[in-house]
Design a protein around this motif. Structure first.
Motif, PDB file in Angstrom:
ATOM      1  N   MET A   1     -42.000 -76.501 -21.725  1.00  0.00           N
ATOM      2  CA  MET A   1     -40.724 -76.616 -21.004  1.00  0.00           C
ATOM      3  C   MET A   1     -40.894 -76.358 -19.513  1.00  0.00           C
ATOM      4  SD  MET A   1     -38.721 -77.532 -23.364  1.00  0.00           S
ATOM      5  CE  MET A   1     -37.154 -77.371 -22.520  1.00  0.00           C
ATOM      6  N   ASN A   2     -42.037 -75.877 -19.071  1.00  0.00           N
ATOM      7  CA  ASN A   2     -42.279 -75.619 -17.658  1.00  0.00           C
ATOM      8  C   ASN A   2     -42.936 -76.856 -17.041  1.00  0.00           C
ATOM      9  OD1 ASN A   2     -43.992 -74.686 -15.272  1.00  0.00           O
ATOM     10  ND2 ASN A   2     -42.727 -72.879 -15.679  1.00  0.00           N
ATOM     11  N   GLU A   3     -42.332 -77.399 -15.956  1.00  0.00           N
ATOM     12  CA  GLU A   3     -42.827 -78.651 -15.375  1.00  0.00           C
ATOM     13  C   GLU A   3     -44.241 -78.520 -14.821  1.00  0.00           C
ATOM     14  OE1 GLU A   3     -39.908 -77.389 -14.793  1.00  0.00           O
ATOM     15  OE2 GLU A   3     -38.339 -78.873 -15.132  1.00  0.00           O
ATOM     16  N   GLU A   4     -44.541 -77.387 -14.169  1.00  0.00           N
ATOM     17  CA  GLU A   4     -45.861 -77.230 -13.555  1.00  0.00           C
ATOM     18  C   GLU A   4     -46.950 -77.205 -14.628  1.00  0.00           C
ATOM     19  OE1 GLU A   4     -45.809 -73.801 -11.096  1.00  0.00           O
ATOM     20  OE2 GLU A   4     -44.298 -74.599  -9.731  1.00  0.00           O
ATOM     21  N   GLU A  76     -28.003 -82.146 -13.394  1.00  0.00           N
ATOM     22  CA  GLU A  76     -28.402 -82.839 -12.174  1.00  0.00           C
ATOM     23  C   GLU A  76     -28.680 -84.302 -12.483  1.00  0.00           C
ATOM     24  OE1 GLU A  76     -30.690 -79.628  -9.346  1.00  0.00           O
ATOM     25  OE2 GLU A  76     -31.756 -80.375 -11.118  1.00  0.00           O
ATOM     26  N   LEU A  77     -28.379 -85.143 -11.515  1.00  0.00           N
ATOM     27  CA  LEU A  77     -28.657 -86.578 -11.636  1.00  0.00           C
ATOM     28  C   LEU A  77     -30.005 -86.857 -10.978  1.00  0.00           C
ATOM     29  CD1 LEU A  77     -27.715 -89.459 -12.378  1.00  0.00           C
ATOM     30  CD2 LEU A  77     -26.690 -89.591 -10.110  1.00  0.00           C
ATOM     31  N   ALA A  82     -35.036 -90.997  -2.610  1.00  0.00           N
ATOM     32  CA  ALA A  82     -34.333 -89.863  -1.994  1.00  0.00           C
ATOM     33  C   ALA A  82     -33.148 -90.324  -1.145  1.00  0.00           C
ATOM     34  CB  ALA A  82     -35.309 -89.057  -1.137  1.00  0.00           C
ATOM     35  N   LYS A  83     -33.294 -91.454  -0.421  1.00  0.00           N
ATOM     36  CA  LYS A  83     -32.181 -91.949   0.413  1.00  0.00           C
ATOM     37  C   LYS A  83     -30.997 -92.359  -0.446  1.00  0.00           C
ATOM     38  CE  LYS A  83     -34.910 -93.600   4.348  1.00  0.00           C
ATOM     39  NZ  LYS A  83     -35.260 -94.774   5.180  1.00  0.00           N
ATOM     40  N   ASN A 101     -41.297 -84.562 -10.415  1.00  0.00           N
ATOM     41  CA  ASN A 101     -40.939 -84.583 -11.835  1.00  0.00           C
ATOM     42  C   ASN A 101     -40.043 -85.772 -12.163  1.00  0.00           C
ATOM     43  OD1 ASN A 101     -42.330 -82.133 -12.212  1.00  0.00           O
ATOM     44  ND2 ASN A 101     -40.541 -80.967 -11.540  1.00  0.00           N
ATOM     45  N   VAL A 102     -39.137 -86.096 -11.239  1.00  0.00           N
ATOM     46  CA  VAL A 102     -38.264 -87.260 -11.424  1.00  0.00           C
ATOM     47  C   VAL A 102     -39.087 -88.538 -11.433  1.00  0.00           C
ATOM     48  CG1 VAL A 102     -36.418 -88.615 -10.367  1.00  0.00           C
ATOM     49  CG2 VAL A 102     -36.247 -86.120 -10.441  1.00  0.00           C
TER      50      VAL A 102
END
Length: 452
Positions: A1-4, A76-77, A82-83, A101-102
């Protein structure tokens, strides 16, 4: 469950390549296909520019309406761009995240998209991407506002190569024909004119059989009316200390001189093409600093828009980046005062102690001229003429001390002239429309008189 930990877990990364494992992590909530290829192209253009399209706005609002209304937990979406994420957050107020991650999640979704999305089969996504990619590329080329800039950039680069090529080949013509007529190189140093005179004089042994006045006139025409040099060239050709040429030698020299002459003619036509393009795309910059330096500035910046967005300090040292970084690396070195604009006649005419000031002033006016050319629909050259007069006045100020007019007064005068030009153009267009209307009415009146 930890992204890193998950990002560094090779086994997990391989496991996510299988749809069975990935489907446990992701669930499809809502899906809205594009209504038409035009709709898809419009959204793709908006995404490339970081804008929220009406279609995407409506889809997100309806799909996440309940979540946003209830305020369920911390959600969160995830948005890859990023823009675009910033635009969505500003428009809809949704919490948006864009990070590595996204990107990893989006990569896996794209890989398994055909199985995640309803009514999709193998190859559907690739065909759709290919079609949209072609349409997007065609649109970018068709509506590229910088396409004229591209022509200027290519013509400027080619002209620079042509200068080097003609000079190099012209030097070879001088060395080859110089064995036969060595005095000509001193009288005619310019390679293109030299090649033309070589083709005119041919083998010096045949000069006595030709009319002297006619040959001198033709030489003077090549030398742009310089009769004195033409007479010297003809006299030295008759008494030259050069050796004789065999027929086979002259045949090869002639073929080579013709090739150099044709390259020189093309270089001249290319230079005129560049002048016409610069006057059509950037007339004010051309009036201020000349077509060659203006084209090089546009080429170095990448486009007229990039040049217009650049501050005057950047325009001042365009072309001197190596010297700038070298000076910054040494920390104690002096930074360069000018780059490409050094070749301008204004800086060459200025005294050595004033060249830095004139380069700053000229770069400032070049920034104004490029912005006028870029952001006006039909930029008139009157602004460039006024800016050039300002630089001339500044040069005169360094020499005589007479104070030049303020920029506000000069620009006000230029705007008045621009308004007069627009009014004159509108009057001419109104007269043309009236003449067309009369021409259309004339046959009707004639027909009515015949019927009566």
């Amino acid at each position: 469950m930890n992204e890193e930990i998950g990002a560094s877990d090779v086994a997990l990364q391989k496991d996510l390549q299988e749809f069975g494992s990935f489907s446990k992590w992701v669930k499809l909530i809502s899906f809205a296909p594009f209504q038409s290829p035009e709709n898809a192209l419009e959204d793709a253009i908006c995404v490339s520019e970081g804008l929220l399209s009406p279609f995407l706005n409506q889809f997100l609002s309806s799909a996440l309406a309940k979540k946003a209304a209830k305020g369920e937990g911390a959600w969160e979406l995830a948005v890859t761009d990023a823009k675009l994420g910033n635009a969505i957050h500003e428009e809809l107020g949704f919490p948006v995240v864009s990070n590595e991650n996204v990107a990893e999640l989006a990569r896996c979704i794209r890989r398994h998209a055909e199985k995640l999305l309803p009514d999709h089969h193998e190859g559907d996504i690739q065909r759709a991407q290919c079609g949209l990619g072609h349409a997007f590329s065609r649109n970018k080329v068709k509506f590229n506002v910088h396409r004229s800039d591209n022509m200027i950039i290519q013509a400027s680069a080619l002209l620079e190569h042509m200068d080097k090529g003609v000079n190099l080949l012209g030097m070879r013509v001088k060395e080859w024909y110089g064995w036969h007529f060595p005095e000509l190189a001193k009288e005619v140093p310019e390679p293109h004119k030299y090649a033309k005179i070589v083709l005119l004089l041919e083998n010096r042994g045949s000069l006595e059989e030709r009319d002297a006045d006619e040959v001198k006139t033709e030489i003077a025409t090549i030398l742009e009316g310089d009769d004195a040099v033409a007479s010297r060239v003809y006299e030295k050709a008759l008494t030259s200390m050069g050796g004789e040429l065999a027929e086979v030698d002259w045949t090869n020299i002639k073929a080579f001189a013709e090739r150099v002459n044709s390259l020189g003619d093309y270089k001249t036509s290319l230079a005129q093409y560049l002048v016409d393009k610069m006057m059509a795309v950037a007339p004010n910059l051309t009036q201020l600093i000349g077509q060659q330096i203006g084209a090089k500035l546009i080429s170095k910046a990448g486009s007229l828009t990039n040049l217009a967005k650049s501050p005057a300090s950047t325009i001042q040292i365009l072309g001197a980046e190596k010297a700038l970084f070298r000076a910054l690396k040494k920390k104690k070195g002096n930074t360069p005062k000018y780059g490409l604009i050094f070749h301008s006649s204004f800086i060459q005419r200025a005294a050595k102690e004033h060249r830095g000031k004139i380069s700053r002033y000229l770069a400032n006016k070049a920034a104004l001229a490029s912005r006028i050319d870029c952001f006006m629909d039909v930029p008139p050259p009157v602004f460039g003429e006024k800016l050039r007069d300002q630089v001339e006045a500044r040069l005169n100020f360094f020499d005589t001390g007479s104070k030049p007019a303020s920029n506000k007064a000069v620009m006000a005068e230029a705007i008045e002239q621009y308004k007069a030009v627009i009014a004159k153009r509108e009057r001419k267009a109104a007269k043309a429309r009236a003449a067309e209307a009369e021409a259309e009415e004339a046959p009707k009146k004639k027909k009515n008189r015949v019927e009566a």
